[in-house]
Design a protein around this motif. Structure first.
Motif, short mmCIF file in Angstrom:
data_model
loop_
_atom_site.label_atom_id
_atom_site.label_comp_id
_atom_site.label_asym_id
_atom_site.label_seq_id
_atom_site.Cartn_x
_atom_site.Cartn_y
_atom_site.Cartn_z
N PHE A 535 0.87 -1.18 0.00
CA PHE A 535 0.00 0.00 0.00
C PHE A 535 0.90 1.22 0.00
O PHE A 535 1.59 1.50 0.99
N HIS A 567 2.92 -1.11 5.76
CA HIS A 567 2.30 -0.97 4.43
C HIS A 567 2.49 -2.21 3.57
O HIS A 567 2.08 -2.23 2.40
N THR A 588 0.29 -7.51 8.62
CA THR A 588 1.40 -6.88 7.92
C THR A 588 2.74 -7.45 8.38
O THR A 588 2.82 -8.14 9.40
N SER A 610 -8.60 3.83 -1.49
CA SER A 610 -7.47 3.65 -2.39
C SER A 610 -7.74 4.44 -3.67
O SER A 610 -8.79 4.28 -4.29
N LEU A 629 -0.14 5.18 6.36
CA LEU A 629 -0.79 4.25 7.29
C LEU A 629 0.04 4.12 8.57
O LEU A 629 1.27 4.21 8.54
#
Length: 857
Positions: A535, A567, A588, A610, A629
């Motif tokens: 991301f 991310h 993650t 997004s 994030l």
């Protein structure tokens, strides 16, 4: 007294009949009709009558609430339920209908024509007398609809023909609708002729496809059921009919050659939609010849017209799906008085009853998918794809004897810009949608690679509710044809060309994020082969970040890694692969959790939209976001870092716990494919211009003679990656071993020879040292072509006059290697052993990339 007893006992008799019939479809529908009419008084039933006709039905719930039958508007009627009658001055139908013998009951139910013909044919005396009969009595309208010639023949010969015909409508025992089971065969009172009973879930009961429109009218010597047509005798089979019907000669030929005709001569309950000669004449000549020349396809075509259940036209009051003998399904419905097949009016003549089923003649040929070529499987929503495949000459490459899989995007996936592309480019795009082998939906698995006719490898991703190939996910509608499958996709498939790192590097929107990645030493993670979902915040996410702020972030490498690795997740997760509206939790690499869901085709990450999703890379996928994030549960213990993060992150409250620290995340979560060789020191021989290089890599040493200043190109072979998987080849599973070897060509050198001064001191010495240090740093630049090296004579000149007190030691420095070419070779072996590398040959390292580094003393 007898009459009093009869009227007293009759309600109990009817009640017993109703209780016993509780499990029969007809009686269940009748019960529902009584419930719907309960406001009209006792014993009233609600019926639906098709507008413009005299057809009335005790309706199913579906037809009742749709207020239509066979797509036609239906009005509601309220009538006395069978067996009851009205009384003057009272609501509903409180009285029981008078009971009489069968002859008298014919008049009670309104079948007066049948009653009159019974009188004319001398049947009256029989049905007024002793016995127990079931009379399927044609209604007055049924006699009117009988073709005039048949009707005239019956009336002209009442003592034989009419008498026998009426006997054909009778059984010598009483049978209520609950006793008339689906598929039952009964023997009539005429010459042992068969009556075929069907009792359908929608409450319709038929006798030789004639519908009972008023059932269970009890008589003293039996029961009367009113039917909607006059019965004719049934003798031969469906096979007999097809063999002698001239209108079906075109259908007869493939039925015989495929062996299906024999099936139609056996006992059973079949429905056949038989295409006429006219129907076959409508087919394109090439299609007809191809199917008729292929025994498998012609057999599939014939079987696709046959149901293994008997479906009379009067039983069809709405669309229903039925399985054919071929294995696929057809939808049989109605439109007013007409039968439809797959939504099309095509039935010319219906309800030709034979001893093993019923025939409906149709004026179109039904071609099953299994008899079609794969390119013919495209539906109305894939016409853009199939038209382009034909226009660009790709259809001709799909040979009938081949095996293919088409990945067909929906029409809406092709934008105007795409359609305006150069035809050569458009052809390459379409080639990426044609797989070289036939792969069904149930054969796809996560991590599978499919090779296209254009030579590209496409990756398969399987999720809980979706199957995706690269950036595009399937929609319902996969079909199997004679030479392949077709799968339907939402978008045009775009095979990945670059790594995650290359994509970030080539897009200026991600420059700040990429600089932080480099500072955290995470470049290799995004460059190496793998399966990642990343991301990526755009530069907009870092608005307000000063250079000082960035330096503070970079100095705290643990903090920076925790933020960046929040991310990144292991695995490739396509946005359109998520079940809409459902939250998906991903762990993650940092250890925290990301919460993803799709709403209105937009991907949300921790409730952040997004901006762009599903950007495919060779080692993963990128989803673009415009916010940084941060794991909400992770505290910050540093005031400076807290201030920086609050500038960038305003959508959550960041926790502050003084002096708390970020955990160290070692780079062990991914495999580094760079292996350093064990290299021996360089040995100087007597001839100072020749160096012997000993290189020890996984085995015996390999010796090379390298002249001073020479640039060396080495070929390094990566460790072979061995994969074993199963492919479907010619319809059979074959185990295949795939060997993938990475080969890199590396420039190594040039080698520089310099002299170190071990004693004394002067300006010359310092100058010499400085020059030598500068020259060593120029090695890389020299390789790239924008530098120069000192000649050995220059060094000698600087050393002139230095005196004998200096000792000269010669060393060789090797330049940093530079990859100039990489090649991945694939070898497909079937049951072939993998050979181990020989010690004296070039060594094979593990991984897709390898560098050789030299240690110097």
């Amino acid at each position: 007294m007898k009459i009093f007893f009869l009227f007293t006992f009759l309600p109990f008799l009817l009640s017993a009949f109703e209780q016993a019939a509780a499990s029969a479809h007809y009686d269940k529908i009748l019960t529902h009709s009584r419930i719907r009419a309960r406001d009209q008084g006792p014993n009233v039933c609600a019926l639906q009558q098709v507008m413009g006709t005299k057809k009335k039905y005790f309706s199913t719930c579906r037809n009742w609430y749709q207020q239509s039958i066979c797509g036609k508007k239906a009005t509601v009627l309220y009538e006395c339920c069978p067996g009851y009658m009205k009384m003057d001055g009272t609501r509903g139908c409180p009285a029981v209908a008078p009971i009489d013998h069968v002859y008298g009951t014919l008049g009670i139910v309104g079948a007066t024509t049948t009653q009159r013909y019974s009188d004319m044919s001398k049947l009256r005396q029989e049905i007024e007398g002793r016995g127990s009969f079931t009379f399927f009595a044609p209604s007055n309208e049924a006699w009117d609809q009988l073709d005039s010639e048949t009707h005239r023949n019956l009336v002209d010969n009442v003592n034989i023909e009419l008498y026998n015909s009426l006997h054909h409508h009778m059984l010598n025992k009483r049978m209520l609708t609950k006793d008339l089971k689906n598929g039952m065969t009964l023997v009539s009172m005429y010459n042992g002729q068969k009556l075929f009973i069907n009792h359908y879930p929608n409450g319709v009961v038929t006798v030789n496809c004639a519908r009972i429109i008023h059932g269970n009218q009890i008589a003293t010597n039996g029961v009367v059921h009113v039917i909607d047509r006059v019965l004719t005798s049934v003798a031969n089979t469906i096979q007999d009919f097809i063999e002698f019907e001239d209108e079906l000669s075109s259908f007869r030929a493939p039925a015989i050659t495929s062996g299906v005709m024999d099936i139609l001569g056996r006992p059973g309950h079949y429905t056949i939609f038989a295409p006429t000669n006219e129907a076959f004449e409508k087919l394109p000549r090439g299609v007809l010849e191809r199917i008729m020349g292929d025994k498998v396809a012609s057999e599939a075509l014939v079987k696709f017209h046959i149901l293994n259940t008997l479906q009379c036209s009067e039983a069809i009051t709405g669309g229903a799906v039925y399985e054919t003998l071929e294995g696929n399904t057809v939808e049989v419905g109605c439109d007013g008085e007409s039968l439809t097949v797959n939504g099309v009016k095509m039935v010319k003549r219906k309800d030709i009853v034979r001893s093993n089923g019923v025939i409906h003649l149709i004026d179109q040929v039904l071609i099953p998918d299994s008899a079609k070529q794969v390119i013919e499987l495209g539906g109305a929503q894939q016409t853009t794809f199939t038209d382009l495949v034909a226009q660009l000459g790709l259809a001709s490459s799909l040979r009938p004897e081949g095996q293919y899989t088409l990945l067909a995007p929906l029409n809406g996936a092709f934008s105007d810009d795409t359609l305006r592309l150069d035809q050569r480019l458009l052809k390459r795009i379409l080639q990426n949608h044609i797989i070289k082998v036939k792969v069904g939906l149930n054969e796809l698995y996560n991590g599978q690679e499919l090779e296209t006719i254009g030579g590209k490898l496409l990756r398969v991703f399987v999720y809980r509710t979706a199957v995706c190939i690269e950036n595009s996910c399937m929609v319902r509608g996969s079909k199997e044809g004679r030479n392949g499958f077709i799968h339907i996709f939402r978008q045009i498939i775009s095979p990945a060309e670059k790594t995650l790192h290359e994509m970030l590097r080539n897009d200026k929107r991600f420059s700040i994020f990429l600089s932080l990645v480099k500072a955290a030493d995470l470049d290799d993670v995004l460059s190496q082969p793998g399966q990642w979902t990343l991301f990526v915040p755009t530069n907009d996410a870092f608005k307000g970040l000063t250079d000082d702020d960035k330096d503070i972030l970079i100095r705290d490498k643990n903090a920076l890694r925790n933020i960046l690795l929040y991310h990144l997740t292991q695995g490739v997760f396509i946005g359109s692969g998520f079940e809409p509206g459902v939250t998906n939790i991903l762990k993650t690499i940092q250890g925290g959790k990301l919460y993803l869901k799709t709403v209105n085709d937009t991907l949300l990450v921790n409730e952040l939209k997004s901006r762009e999703s599903d950007l495919m890379a060779t080692n993963g996928v990128i989803h673009v976001i415009d916010k940084l994030l941060y794991p909400a549960e992770l505290p910050v213990g540093n005031d400076q870092l807290l201030t920086i993060l609050k500038k960038l992150i305003k959508y959550i409250q960041i926790k502050f716990v003084r002096d708390s620290t970020f955990k160290e995340i070692p780079l062990t979560f991914y495999k580094i494919n760079i292996i350093e060789s064990n290299v021996q020191p360089i040995i100087t021989k007597e001839d100072p211009s020749i160096t012997q290089l000993t290189k020890l890599i996984e085995g015996e040493p390999e010796f090379k003679i390298v002249r001073e200043g020479e640039t060396i190109t080495k070929v390094i072979h990566g460790e072979p990656i061995i994969k074993t998987y199963t492919k479907i080849i010619d319809g059979r599973p074959v185990e295949v071993t795939e060997k993938k070897v990475t080969e890199e060509r590396i420039i190594q050198g040039p080698e520089i020879k310099y002299t170190r001064i071990t004693a004394g001191g002067s300006d010359n010495e310092e100058k010499l040292k400085k020059i030598l240090e500068e020259e060593v740093t120029k090695v890389t630049k020299f390789i790239e072509g924008d530098g120069h090296l000192l000649e050995d004579e220059e060094i000698k000149r600087l050393l002139q006059g230095a005196g004998t007190e200096y000792t000269k030691v010669t060393k060789v420095i090797e330049g940093e290697p530079q990859i100039i070419e990489r090649e991945i070779k694939k070898v497909h072996l079937e049951e072939a052993p993998v050979r181990k590398a020989q010690p004296t040959r070039r060594a094979q390292g593990g991984g897709a990339r390898r560098r050789t580094r030299l240690d110097h003393s």
